[in-house]
Enzyme design. Structure first.
Site, short mmCIF file in Angstrom:
data_model
loop_
_atom_site.label_atom_id
_atom_site.label_comp_id
_atom_site.label_asym_id
_atom_site.label_seq_id
_atom_site.Cartn_x
_atom_site.Cartn_y
_atom_site.Cartn_z
N HIS A 319 28.63 -1.04 -33.62
CA HIS A 319 27.32 -1.25 -34.38
C HIS A 319 27.70 -1.27 -35.83
O HIS A 319 28.33 -0.72 -36.45
CB HIS A 319 26.19 -0.45 -34.07
CG HIS A 319 24.99 -0.75 -34.37
ND1 HIS A 319 24.52 -0.68 -35.75
CD2 HIS A 319 23.95 -1.29 -33.47
CE1 HIS A 319 23.15 -1.25 -35.68
NE2 HIS A 319 22.83 -1.58 -34.44
N ASP A 377 22.41 -1.64 -26.37
CA ASP A 377 22.17 -2.64 -25.32
C ASP A 377 23.27 -2.21 -24.18
O ASP A 377 23.46 -2.96 -23.13
CB ASP A 377 23.05 -3.98 -25.87
CG ASP A 377 21.94 -4.58 -26.76
OD1 ASP A 377 20.93 -4.64 -26.51
OD2 ASP A 377 22.46 -4.92 -27.80
#
Ligand code: CMC
Length: 443
Positions: A319, A377
């Site tokens: 991320h 996700d």
């Protein structure tokens, strides 16, 4: 002076940072601003005017593009706060509409405010009937995100009475309309793709229940919404509601900075979210897990993810901001178990595969050294698939939930007195001015 216009004063300090140009020896002393929490910020607004220089920051990794009171992320510690409340508390104790209220109005609603807000949103769930013809203009095999970009953009043509961005009342009505109608539009995009009739909203149901009803019911049969699935859906909405200045939110702000109407700005956000590095990642996680197929093949894919010459990346890992376990991923890991238990799919092979992949990756120095941890996700695709959503709808659900974040950030920007049209500069490395070459003289 309004509360927002005071905001930058809140961040003022006596601290400064000095930038020295070693070429000319010229120095500029710049103010250092203090956020409530998080890294200090150098205010470089005077840099070009006083030194004739730009800063270079592709991907905006060191640039605060705005001042905001809405969401805070500490990527090193894995912390996500909305208006100061932790995402774990909100996911466990709140519901999505309450979180919407919090993002829009800065505080959790009291009982009466909550009832009033729910009524307001419920009143706006139906779409203008003529919009159904708009759907029919799409091919049946259109990706639902393509339909979303088009239909949400088209809302500007249907709701003229809420497109004046300078009118606070119209801004509020547009916000309510977008939050209320996104589930209806999303479910219609799905129904259209499978050739089933559109299902009208039911205002006696909660936000998440109503969405599941519009998605999965058909006029000829009774459909009962499972409370466990509705709870999981609501939690997924909460976890995706806002995430400060990511690509799609910055897109909404940039589009809005020119004065574009809110429906057009949200359509721009949906387009930005669509990419696999952003909202499209949960779809990519599922595709990746299916491609891996069995636990025995995990090392082969881990090897590929580490290979600089192979474009393959472990989807659902890493991320831009989190350099720790994404707090949203921890909540979803638990939800995945709850949903699969409820659906009698406790032994779902993809969940087992995902957990094993996570275990192996987290023991591998490549991932730990680069601080690559599971993101939101990683587990959401497994839950959504088990609930019956096709992969093409995953990003649509993200867009549905993120709409409130986009709209809260858009409203904050419009109300910010220092707001001006977004216009980044560049480091030009092309040709300097040169004479035009007639075609007969070109090689
Ligand atoms: N698998 C393997 N290596 C990776 C991965 C990954 N998933 N992510 C980053 N790396 C490596 C990358 O190769 C680079 O290595 P090196 O320093 O040796 O060149 C290093 O880690 C830093 O990567 P980066 O691309 O510079 O980091 P970034 O902050 O620009 O990218 C990211 C963040 C999310 C785009 C990236 O981690 C990625 O592509 N992840 C997979 C896609 C994904 O899961 N996206 C969902 C993001 S969360 C949802 C949302 O908020 O929208």
């Amino acid at each position: 002076m309004s509360e927002r216009s005071m905001a930058s004063e809140k961040a003022q300090t006596n601290e400064t940072a000095t930038l020295t140009d070693n070429q000319t020896g010229e120095s500029l002393t710049l103010p250092v601003l203090h956020p409530t929490i998080g890294p200090r910020v150098i205010d470089i607004r005077r840099l070009y005017a006083e030194m004739g220089m730009f800063t270079y920051d592709p991907g905006f990794t060191s640039t605060a593009s705005c001042e905001s009171d809405i969401t805070f992320i500490d990527g090193e510690e894995g912390v996500l706060l909305h208006r100061g409340y932790s995402i774990e508390d909100l996911a466990e104790k709140s519901d999505f509409l309450e979180v919407c209220y919090l993002l829009l109005y800065d505080k959790l609603p009291n009982k009466q405010q909550k009832v009033d807000f729910e009524n307001t949103i419920t009143l706006h769930t139906m779409l203008h009937e003529q919009m159904t013809s708009f759907f029919r203009g799409f091919r049946r095999d259109a990706h639902p995100m393509a339909i979303m970009v088009g239909v949400v953009g088209a809302m500007s043509a249907f709701y003229h009475d809420s497109t004046d961005i300078n009118d606070p009342y119209q801004r509020m009505v547009a916000s309510h309309r977008l939050i209320a109608k996104m589930p209806t539009i999303s479910a219609m995009a799905y129904k259209y793709s499978i050739g089933q009739p559109f299902v009208y909203p039911r205002n006696d149901l909660s936000y998440a229940e109503n969405f599941l009803h519009m998605m999965f019911s058909v006029p000829c049969e009774e459909y009962k919404v499972s409370p466990t699935l509705a709870k999981a859906m609501d939690r997924i909405f909460i976890l995706h509601a806002d995430h400060e200045q990511n690509a799609s939110t910055s897109t909404v702000r940039l589009a809005g900075s020119s004065g574009a109407n809110p429906f057009a700005c949200i359509a721009a956000g949906i387009a930005s979210l669509w990419g696999p590095a952003h909202g499209g990642a949960n779809e990519a996680v599922l595709t990746m897990l299916q491609e891996i197929g069995s636990k025995e093949r995990i090392p082969e894919f881990i090897k590929r993810a580490k290979d600089k010459d192979d474009p393959f990346r472990l989807m659902g890992f890493g991320h831009r901001v989190y350099k720790n376990y994404d707090p949203r991923a921890s909540v979803l890991r638990q939800s995945a178990h709850d949903v699969l238990d409820e659906l009698g799919k406790r032994d779902e092979p993809l969940l087992e595969l995902a957990m094993e992949l996570e275990r192996i990756a987290l023991e591998d120095e490549y991932f730990t050294d680069k601080k690559l941890f599971p993101n939101v996700d990683f587990y959401s695709g497994i839950i959504l698939q088990a609930m019956g959503f096709p992969t093409s709808m995953f990003t649509v659900l993200f867009a549905l939930a993120r709409t409130v974040g986009w709209i809260a950030q858009w409203r904050e920007m419009i109300e910010d007195p220092v707001q001006k049209i977004g216009r980044p500069r560049q480091l030009y490395t092309g040709e300097p001015k040169r004479p035009y070459v007639p075609i007969e003289e070109r090689s």
